[in-house]
Write a protein that holds these residues in place. Structure first.
Motif, PDB file in Angstrom:
ATOM      1  N   THR A  37     -17.366  28.149  19.480  1.00 10.91           N
ATOM      2  CA  THR A  37     -17.264  29.305  20.366  1.00 10.91           C
ATOM      3  C   THR A  37     -16.687  30.477  19.596  1.00 10.91           C
ATOM      4  O   THR A  37     -15.676  30.325  18.904  1.00 10.91           O
ATOM      5  CB  THR A  37     -16.373  28.994  21.581  1.00 10.91           C
ATOM      6  N   VAL A  38     -17.329  31.628  19.713  1.00  4.95           N
ATOM      7  CA  VAL A  38     -16.850  32.855  19.082  1.00  4.95           C
ATOM      8  C   VAL A  38     -16.750  33.918  20.169  1.00  4.95           C
ATOM      9  O   VAL A  38     -17.715  34.167  20.894  1.00  4.95           O
ATOM     10  CB  VAL A  38     -17.787  33.328  17.955  1.00  4.95           C
ATOM     11  N   CYS A  39     -15.573  34.535  20.288  1.00  2.00           N
ATOM     12  CA  CYS A  39     -15.346  35.572  21.299  1.00  2.00           C
ATOM     13  C   CYS A  39     -15.458  36.940  20.641  1.00  2.00           C
ATOM     14  O   CYS A  39     -14.704  37.246  19.703  1.00  2.00           O
ATOM     15  CB  CYS A  39     -13.973  35.388  21.950  1.00  2.00           C
ATOM     16  N   ASP A  40     -16.376  37.767  21.121  1.00  2.00           N
ATOM     17  CA  ASP A  40     -16.539  39.115  20.589  1.00  2.00           C
ATOM     18  C   ASP A  40     -15.424  40.054  21.048  1.00  2.00           C
ATOM     19  O   ASP A  40     -15.191  41.091  20.425  1.00  2.00           O
ATOM     20  CB  ASP A  40     -17.890  39.698  21.016  1.00  2.00           C
ATOM     21  N   ALA A  41     -14.737  39.690  22.138  1.00  2.00           N
ATOM     22  CA  ALA A  41     -13.707  40.582  22.675  1.00  2.00           C
ATOM     23  C   ALA A  41     -12.416  40.524  21.866  1.00  2.00           C
ATOM     24  O   ALA A  41     -11.854  41.556  21.494  1.00  2.00           O
ATOM     25  CB  ALA A  41     -13.428  40.239  24.139  1.00  2.00           C
ATOM     26  N   CYS A  42     -11.925  39.319  21.583  1.00  2.00           N
ATOM     27  CA  CYS A  42     -10.647  39.189  20.876  1.00  2.00           C
ATOM     28  C   CYS A  42     -10.790  38.563  19.502  1.00  2.00           C
ATOM     29  O   CYS A  42      -9.806  38.484  18.755  1.00  2.00           O
ATOM     30  CB  CYS A  42      -9.651  38.361  21.700  1.00  2.00           C
ATOM     31  N   GLY A  43     -11.991  38.093  19.143  1.00  2.00           N
ATOM     32  CA  GLY A  43     -12.205  37.496  17.835  1.00  2.00           C
ATOM     33  C   GLY A  43     -11.782  36.052  17.720  1.00  2.00           C
ATOM     34  O   GLY A  43     -11.793  35.489  16.618  1.00  2.00           O
ATOM     35  N   HIS A  44     -11.398  35.427  18.823  1.00  2.00           N
ATOM     36  CA  HIS A  44     -10.948  34.035  18.770  1.00  2.00           C
ATOM     37  C   HIS A  44     -12.124  33.110  18.454  1.00  2.00           C
ATOM     38  O   HIS A  44     -13.229  33.288  18.972  1.00  2.00           O
ATOM     39  CB  HIS A  44     -10.328  33.633  20.108  1.00  2.00           C
ATOM     40  N   ARG A  45     -11.890  32.137  17.581  1.00  4.20           N
ATOM     41  CA  ARG A  45     -12.922  31.183  17.180  1.00  4.20           C
ATOM     42  C   ARG A  45     -12.411  29.763  17.371  1.00  4.20           C
ATOM     43  O   ARG A  45     -11.264  29.459  17.048  1.00  4.20           O
ATOM     44  CB  ARG A  45     -13.306  31.384  15.709  1.00  4.20           C
ATOM     45  N   THR A  46     -13.254  28.923  17.914  1.00  4.08           N
ATOM     46  CA  THR A  46     -12.935  27.505  18.047  1.00  4.08           C
ATOM     47  C   THR A  46     -14.139  26.692  17.619  1.00  4.08           C
ATOM     48  O   THR A  46     -15.291  27.098  17.808  1.00  4.08           O
ATOM     49  CB  THR A  46     -12.574  27.125  19.498  1.00  4.08           C
ATOM     50  N   ASN A  47     -13.872  25.566  17.011  1.00  5.75           N
ATOM     51  CA  ASN A  47     -14.932  24.607  16.712  1.00  5.75           C
ATOM     52  C   ASN A  47     -14.393  23.216  16.950  1.00  5.75           C
ATOM     53  O   ASN A  47     -13.224  22.934  16.693  1.00  5.75           O
ATOM     54  CB  ASN A  47     -15.425  24.766  15.263  1.00  5.75           C
ATOM     55  N   GLU A  48     -15.248  22.374  17.477  1.00  9.44           N
ATOM     56  CA  GLU A  48     -14.806  21.051  17.885  1.00  9.44           C
ATOM     57  C   GLU A  48     -15.936  20.050  17.687  1.00  9.44           C
ATOM     58  O   GLU A  48     -17.115  20.385  17.796  1.00  9.44           O
ATOM     59  CB  GLU A  48     -14.372  21.081  19.355  1.00  9.44           C
ATOM     60  N   VAL A  49     -15.540  18.818  17.380  1.00 13.26           N
ATOM     61  CA  VAL A  49     -16.489  17.735  17.174  1.00 13.26           C
ATOM     62  C   VAL A  49     -16.169  16.626  18.158  1.00 13.26           C
ATOM     63  O   VAL A  49     -15.017  16.196  18.266  1.00 13.26           O
ATOM     64  CB  VAL A  49     -16.420  17.194  15.728  1.00 13.26           C
ATOM     65  N   LYS A  50     -17.177  16.182  18.884  1.00 13.44           N
ATOM     66  CA  LYS A  50     -17.015  15.080  19.834  1.00 13.44           C
ATOM     67  C   LYS A  50     -18.005  13.978  19.495  1.00 13.44           C
ATOM     68  O   LYS A  50     -19.107  14.246  19.001  1.00 13.44           O
ATOM     69  CB  LYS A  50     -17.235  15.552  21.277  1.00 13.44           C
ATOM     70  N   ASP A  54      -8.852  31.879  24.880  1.00 13.64           N
ATOM     71  CA  ASP A  54      -7.685  32.676  24.538  1.00 13.64           C
ATOM     72  C   ASP A  54      -7.502  33.863  25.473  1.00 13.64           C
ATOM     73  O   ASP A  54      -6.423  34.058  26.029  1.00 13.64           O
ATOM     74  CB  ASP A  54      -7.795  33.154  23.092  1.00 13.64           C
ATOM     75  N   CYS A  55      -8.561  34.669  25.669  1.00 14.51           N
ATOM     76  CA  CYS A  55      -8.443  35.865  26.511  1.00 14.51           C
ATOM     77  C   CYS A  55      -9.268  35.768  27.786  1.00 14.51           C
ATOM     78  O   CYS A  55      -9.250  36.696  28.595  1.00 14.51           O
ATOM     79  CB  CYS A  55      -8.858  37.106  25.725  1.00 14.51           C
ATOM     80  N   ASN A  56     -10.035  34.693  27.951  1.00 21.52           N
ATOM     81  CA  ASN A  56     -10.824  34.438  29.162  1.00 21.52           C
ATOM     82  C   ASN A  56     -11.985  35.409  29.339  1.00 21.52           C
ATOM     83  O   ASN A  56     -12.574  35.506  30.411  1.00 21.52           O
ATOM     84  CB  ASN A  56      -9.949  34.473  30.419  1.00 21.52           C
ATOM     85  N   ALA A  57     -12.348  36.149  28.296  1.00 22.33           N
ATOM     86  CA  ALA A  57     -13.506  37.039  28.366  1.00 22.33           C
ATOM     87  C   ALA A  57     -14.798  36.219  28.233  1.00 22.33           C
ATOM     88  O   ALA A  57     -14.791  35.123  27.678  1.00 22.33           O
ATOM     89  CB  ALA A  57     -13.426  38.086  27.262  1.00 22.33           C
ATOM     90  N   PRO A  58     -15.923  36.718  28.745  1.00 20.57           N
ATOM     91  CA  PRO A  58     -17.188  35.981  28.605  1.00 20.57           C
ATOM     92  C   PRO A  58     -17.545  35.777  27.141  1.00 20.57           C
ATOM     93  O   PRO A  58     -17.439  36.687  26.322  1.00 20.57           O
ATOM     94  CB  PRO A  58     -18.197  36.896  29.311  1.00 20.57           C
ATOM     95  N   ALA A  59     -17.948  34.566  26.816  1.00 15.69           N
ATOM     96  CA  ALA A  59     -18.310  34.221  25.439  1.00 15.69           C
ATOM     97  C   ALA A  59     -19.455  33.222  25.485  1.00 15.69           C
ATOM     98  O   ALA A  59     -19.865  32.765  26.553  1.00 15.69           O
ATOM     99  CB  ALA A  59     -17.118  33.661  24.669  1.00 15.69           C
ATOM    100  N   ALA A  60     -19.997  32.908  24.325  1.00 10.85           N
ATOM    101  CA  ALA A  60     -21.102  31.958  24.215  1.00 10.85           C
ATOM    102  C   ALA A  60     -20.667  30.780  23.352  1.00 10.85           C
ATOM    103  O   ALA A  60     -19.985  30.958  22.338  1.00 10.85           O
ATOM    104  CB  ALA A  60     -22.334  32.622  23.605  1.00 10.85           C
ATOM    105  N   THR A  61     -21.060  29.583  23.761  1.00 10.79           N
ATOM    106  CA  THR A  61     -20.749  28.367  23.018  1.00 10.79           C
ATOM    107  C   THR A  61     -22.033  27.760  22.482  1.00 10.79           C
ATOM    108  O   THR A  61     -23.003  27.585  23.233  1.00 10.79           O
ATOM    109  CB  THR A  61     -20.028  27.351  23.915  1.00 10.79           C
TER     110      THR A  61
END
Length: 392
Positions: A281-294, A256-263
């Motif tokens: 993935t949880v972004c500490d900068a903007c709070g964006h959260r994603t989860n995905e199943v493959k 979302d914001c392209n800030a460094p994050a951890a997956t």
């Protein structure tokens, strides 16, 4: 160790931002060859995507130039749009085109090649207006030096003006290898009756045009840095390690914001089904959260179709594994979620409905801020892939 506060690299475009972090670079003016100033702003247009705004100004001659460049990742597939322009409202449709968008009007034998114009947010009428302005800018000198060519251009401009006045129906075709192209649907959330959208797999030449190369094509990679292709530890990133370790974590960027994050990634087995890979993935900068199943296995030989009749509250608690290519339909609501919408999820029937409603609330009728939103009868179109594509 001191902690450093992380801010989003791409902030929301807002007049209330006290510190927009504009970067100024002294650069050459292409008009008078004096030194001018280029200003760069990395921002996020709400409900659209991350972009880089560039503005150049020269104090010597007064020349100015503004450009917009995408700041996100390329889509996994290219996209083609085919719009049948039949009504005046079609001329006012919003059109977002990137540098790699090719524009065609078959009825006029008119084409704007890819990479011949900068990306812009415009309308259908704006595309024709810009083409007319480009064709007529040197007509005065052309009539004096090449009267025959000037007459041909004048005749063609009259045909473009006729299309602009909608003298007859015509077709606008857009093809974008990067997948970052969009045509507004004024009838959303209903299906667009005059516009068709299809995806296509890029060719090798198109990948190279976008700067995408495979490891095999980068011949000097092993010589310059063998660790890029060959792990030092034979057991590094192997399937057995994924099974043995509880959770794997690796650095990436926020989609979302392209800030460094951890997956975080975990390989698990769904009872009575198969092994899957869960990524969050949880972004500490903007709070964006994603989860995905493959899927942890290969692609099956045949597709599968399930029909579930929700007759009681217990049916909302059924576990559902939705892959990236899975489409979902609720005929009673006239709702159709296209393939790759919502990403891969392991949820329940109620969870899928909540996720669909959440994206409908955050996605307007002409675009989306991120991810792949639900599609009512194919009317809405995603802008960016979820984490799996943006971190590739």
């Amino acid at each position: 160790m001191c902690s450093v506060e992380q801010n989003p690299i791409f902030r929301d475009l807002s007049a209330e931002d006290p510190d927009p972090e504009v970067t100024e670079v002294e650069s050459l003016c292409m008009n008078c060859h004096a030194n001018g100033m280029t200003r760069l702003l990395l921002t996020r247009i709400p409900y659209y995507k991350n972009v880089v705004l560039m503005s150049f100004s020269c104090e010597e001659c007064g020349y100015q130039n503004n450009e917009i460049q995408p700041g996100g990742a390329y889509a996994e597939f290219g996209v083609r749009w085919k719009l049948h322009v039949e009504q005046p409202a079609d001329l006012n449709r919003q059109v977002v085109k990137s540098d790699y968008t090719r524009v065609r009007i078959p009825e006029l034998d008119f084409e704007i090649p890819a990479q011949s114009q900068k990306g812009e947010v415009t309308t259908v009428e704006g595309i024709i207006a810009r083409a007319v302005a480009g064709l007529t800018q040197d007509q005065a000198s052309r009539r004096a030096e090449h009267p025959a060519a000037a007459e041909q251009i004048d005749a063609f401009v009259r045909r473009l003006q006729g299309a602009r006045q909608l003298d007859k129906r015509w077709t606008l075709e857009l093809e974008d290898a990067s997948g970052n192209c969009f045509v507004e649907n004024p009838e959303a959330p209903r299906k667009d009756s005059r516009c068709e959208r299809t995806e296509f797999t890029r060719t090798t030449d198109q990948d190279h045009m976008l700067g995408i190369f495979t490891h095999e094509e980068v011949s000097d990679a092993p010589a310059s840095n063998p660790s890029l292709l060959t792990p030092s530890d034979p057991s590094h990133n192997t399937y057995e390690q994924l099974v043995a370790d509880e959770v794997l974590q690796f650095p990436t960027n926020c989609p979302d914001c392209n800030a460094p994050a951890a997956t975080n990634m975990k390989l698990t087995k769904i009872p009575y089904f198969k092994e899957v890979v869960i990524m969050a993935t949880v972004c500490d900068a903007c709070g964006h959260r994603t989860n995905e199943v493959k899927s942890g296995g290969g692609v099956e030989e045949k597709g599968v179709r399930f029909e579930v009749r929700v007759a009681s509250r217990d049916d909302f608690s059924r576990d559902i594994l939705k892959s990236e290519t899975c489409s979902m339909e609720i005929p009673e609501l006239e709702l159709e979620v296209g393939g790759r919408a919502l990403g891969g999820r392991f949820s329940t029937a109620e969870g899928l409905l909540r996720a669909t409603a959440a994206q409908l609330r955050t996605s307007p009728a002409w675009g989306t801020r991120g991810g792949r939103p639900p599609v009512y009868r194919g009317s809405w179109t995603p802008w960016r892939r979820s984490w799996s594509a943006s971190a590739r």
